[in-house]
Motif scaffolding. Structure first.
Motif, PDB file in Angstrom:
ATOM      1  N   GLU A 158      40.223  25.884  50.221  1.00  0.00           N
ATOM      2  CA  GLU A 158      40.469  26.693  51.251  1.00  0.00           C
ATOM      3  C   GLU A 158      40.858  28.178  50.818  1.00  0.00           C
ATOM      4  N   PHE A 159      39.811  29.174  50.980  1.00  0.00           N
ATOM      5  CA  PHE A 159      39.922  30.395  50.196  1.00  0.00           C
ATOM      6  C   PHE A 159      41.179  31.088  50.634  1.00  0.00           C
ATOM      7  N   LEU A 160      41.882  31.464  49.642  1.00  0.00           N
ATOM      8  CA  LEU A 160      43.124  32.385  50.055  1.00  0.00           C
ATOM      9  C   LEU A 160      43.096  33.846  49.695  1.00  0.00           C
ATOM     10  N   CYS A 161      42.450  34.160  48.526  1.00  0.00           N
ATOM     11  CA  CYS A 161      42.281  35.587  48.275  1.00  0.00           C
ATOM     12  C   CYS A 161      41.674  35.619  46.949  1.00  0.00           C
ATOM     13  N   ASP A 162      40.805  36.961  46.813  1.00  0.00           N
ATOM     14  CA  ASP A 162      40.457  37.123  45.409  1.00  0.00           C
ATOM     15  C   ASP A 162      41.770  37.517  44.531  1.00  0.00           C
ATOM     16  N   GLU A 163      41.720  37.177  43.036  1.00  0.00           N
ATOM     17  CA  GLU A 163      42.506  37.224  42.319  1.00  0.00           C
ATOM     18  C   GLU A 163      42.171  38.140  41.206  1.00  0.00           C
ATOM     19  N   PRO A 164      42.386  39.568  41.255  1.00  0.00           N
ATOM     20  CA  PRO A 164      41.972  40.753  40.095  1.00  0.00           C
ATOM     21  C   PRO A 164      42.388  40.143  38.923  1.00  0.00           C
ATOM     22  N   LEU A 165      41.648  40.195  37.979  1.00  0.00           N
ATOM     23  CA  LEU A 165      42.094  39.571  36.420  1.00  0.00           C
ATOM     24  C   LEU A 165      41.988  41.035  35.493  1.00  0.00           C
ATOM     25  N   VAL A 166      42.738  40.930  34.599  1.00  0.00           N
ATOM     26  CA  VAL A 166      42.944  42.097  33.446  1.00  0.00           C
ATOM     27  C   VAL A 166      43.202  41.450  32.334  1.00  0.00           C
ATOM     28  N   TRP A 167      42.765  42.490  31.287  1.00  0.00           N
ATOM     29  CA  TRP A 167      43.135  42.049  29.933  1.00  0.00           C
ATOM     30  C   TRP A 167      44.370  42.855  29.500  1.00  0.00           C
ATOM     31  N   VAL A 168      45.326  41.823  28.705  1.00  0.00           N
ATOM     32  CA  VAL A 168      46.489  42.222  28.376  1.00  0.00           C
ATOM     33  C   VAL A 168      46.779  41.968  26.770  1.00  0.00           C
ATOM     34  N   ALA A 169      47.800  42.757  26.542  1.00  0.00           N
ATOM     35  CA  ALA A 169      48.261  42.681  24.923  1.00  0.00           C
ATOM     36  C   ALA A 169      49.799  42.992  24.782  1.00  0.00           C
ATOM     37  N   ALA A 170      50.261  42.811  23.712  1.00  0.00           N
ATOM     38  CA  ALA A 170      51.823  42.990  23.693  1.00  0.00           C
ATOM     39  C   ALA A 170      51.869  44.674  23.619  1.00  0.00           C
ATOM     40  N   GLU A 171      52.940  45.389  24.072  1.00  0.00           N
ATOM     41  CA  GLU A 171      53.028  46.839  23.876  1.00  0.00           C
ATOM     42  C   GLU A 171      52.870  47.015  22.637  1.00  0.00           C
ATOM     43  N   GLY A 172      52.184  48.304  22.265  1.00  0.00           N
ATOM     44  CA  GLY A 172      51.909  48.806  20.936  1.00  0.00           C
ATOM     45  C   GLY A 172      50.572  47.926  20.257  1.00  0.00           C
ATOM     46  N   TRP A 173      49.877  47.023  20.604  1.00  0.00           N
ATOM     47  CA  TRP A 173      48.939  46.511  20.157  1.00  0.00           C
ATOM     48  C   TRP A 173      47.595  47.375  20.150  1.00  0.00           C
ATOM     49  N   ARG A 174      46.895  47.486  19.115  1.00  0.00           N
ATOM     50  CA  ARG A 174      45.690  48.303  18.819  1.00  0.00           C
ATOM     51  C   ARG A 174      44.892  47.445  18.077  1.00  0.00           C
ATOM     52  N   GLY A 249      37.841  49.915  25.428  1.00  0.00           N
ATOM     53  CA  GLY A 249      36.720  49.187  25.032  1.00  0.00           C
ATOM     54  C   GLY A 249      36.805  47.809  25.779  1.00  0.00           C
ATOM     55  N   PHE A 250      37.366  47.625  26.709  1.00  0.00           N
ATOM     56  CA  PHE A 250      37.655  46.147  27.474  1.00  0.00           C
ATOM     57  C   PHE A 250      36.822  46.365  28.822  1.00  0.00           C
ATOM     58  N   PRO A 251      35.694  45.476  28.844  1.00  0.00           N
ATOM     59  CA  PRO A 251      35.151  45.530  30.216  1.00  0.00           C
ATOM     60  C   PRO A 251      35.883  45.045  31.467  1.00  0.00           C
ATOM     61  N   PRO A 252      35.398  45.578  32.710  1.00  0.00           N
ATOM     62  CA  PRO A 252      36.014  44.888  33.909  1.00  0.00           C
ATOM     63  C   PRO A 252      35.855  43.595  34.003  1.00  0.00           C
ATOM     64  N   ILE A 253      36.637  42.801  34.403  1.00  0.00           N
ATOM     65  CA  ILE A 253      36.453  41.127  34.525  1.00  0.00           C
ATOM     66  C   ILE A 253      36.139  40.718  35.952  1.00  0.00           C
ATOM     67  N   ASP A 254      35.418  40.110  36.255  1.00  0.00           N
ATOM     68  CA  ASP A 254      35.191  39.437  37.722  1.00  0.00           C
ATOM     69  C   ASP A 254      36.505  38.708  38.333  1.00  0.00           C
ATOM     70  N   PRO A 255      36.916  39.022  39.394  1.00  0.00           N
ATOM     71  CA  PRO A 255      37.997  38.435  39.792  1.00  0.00           C
ATOM     72  C   PRO A 255      37.871  36.615  39.927  1.00  0.00           C
ATOM     73  N   ALA A 256      38.971  36.094  40.010  1.00  0.00           N
ATOM     74  CA  ALA A 256      38.971  34.513  40.123  1.00  0.00           C
ATOM     75  C   ALA A 256      39.227  34.588  41.693  1.00  0.00           C
TER      76      ALA A 256
END
Length: 304
Positions: A158-174, A249-256
């Protein structure tokens, strides 16, 4: 019709459809496969029409079965409601709930507080695993309700909602000189991982997996070491992490797709209340309105 409807027969019919087959339904209901087949045959004799189309690999509903399934679920729900309505207030019952560990960390404290304010006599039993494992448990009759993410190989929930996804890294990651993205992700089959990898492939950016784990905490440890990039729901990003975007350089991700699955044999009143609380904690205003909860505010999150 040549007989009266039996709740046991209705449970067999619903289990066959929800489990996508006779053997899985037999496992859920702790019956033999021949008993399941005989029960369905008896039900079809009572209603006077075939309900299920059988093949060597799958089962599907006949047109009559599609209509009958709606009524079968309503009858089973009313049956459970009737039992719940006359239970003594001090008689404690248990509902078995599954959700991924990261969502449990995010909202479970507030959800349980709100739920037990309504149902102090009901004891929730919480199981935290991957969504695919939880839905399998529900199909086997081990869980009453599952909150999870829709995967390609799962029956629709049973659909609840779309879940936007993001790229993550530690603070200071390059990013270093290696153009390939080092990923810390869940194992193959994870919807978050699949959507992220597809986004990289479509953007033409190379990637490689440096760490996998079944545990959100395991993924978090790898990311916090500063050597890898992860993907998570936007609302689950912990303090101290950075979100990486197209400028880096990180493309958008389709939501779950965040879903709920429920068992036809569940404690109906309590499960329905818990679904409504999850809608309030995680869902959208239009979904709440559809469920007759227009008075609830979208985006409200339970206090932790």
């Amino acid at each position: 019709m040549s007989g009266e409807l039996d709740g046991t027969l209705l449970k067999v019919f619903v289990a066959i459809i929800e489990c996508h087959g006779f053997s899985a339904a037999a496992e859920r209901l702790h019956k033999t496969q021949s008993t399941i087949s005989q029960s369905l045959q008896r039900l079809e004799e009572i209603v006077g029409t075939p309900l299920v189309q059988r093949s060597s690999r799958s089962v599907s509903l006949t047109p009559g079965g599609e209509t009958f399934l709606i009524y079968a679920r309503q009858i089973l729900k009313l049956h459970a409601d009737a039992i719940n309505a006359v239970q003594l207030p001090d008689e404690q019952v248990c509902i078995h709930v599954g959700m991924p560990e990261d969502y449990a960390q995010f909202c479970l404290s507030g959800v349980l507080r709100d739920f037990q304010a309504q149902f102090p006599q009901v004891r929730p039993d919480i199981c935290c695993e991957m969504s695919t494992a939880l839905v399998s448990r529900l199909q086997r009759g081990e869980l009453d309700l599952v909150l999870g993410v829709q995967h390609a190989n799962l029956q629709p929930g049973e659909f609840l909602c779309d879940e936007p996804l993001v790229w993550v890294a530690a603070e200071g990651w390059r990013a270093d000189k290696d153009p390939s993205v080092p990923l810390a992700v869940y194992a193959e089959g994870c919807a978050f991982r699949a959507n992220a990898v597809r986004a990289l492939a479509e953007a033409g950016r190379p990637w490689h997996v440096v760490y996998t784990s079944q545990s959100p905490r395991g993924i978090g440890i790898a990311i916090e070491q500063g050597q890898s990039v992860g993907v998570t729901a936007r609302r689950l990003v912990p303090p101290g992490w950075q979100v990486l975007d197209e400028a880096q350089g990180f493309p958008p991700i389709d939501p779950a797709r965040l879903m709920v699955w429920r068992s036809a044999q569940s404690q109906a009143l309590a499960v329905e209340a818990l679904v409504e609380i999850l809608c309030r904690a995680l869902g959208r205003s239009e979904l709440l309105a559809q469920r007759g909860l227009a008075g609830l505010t979208a985006g409200h999150q339970p206090q932790q």
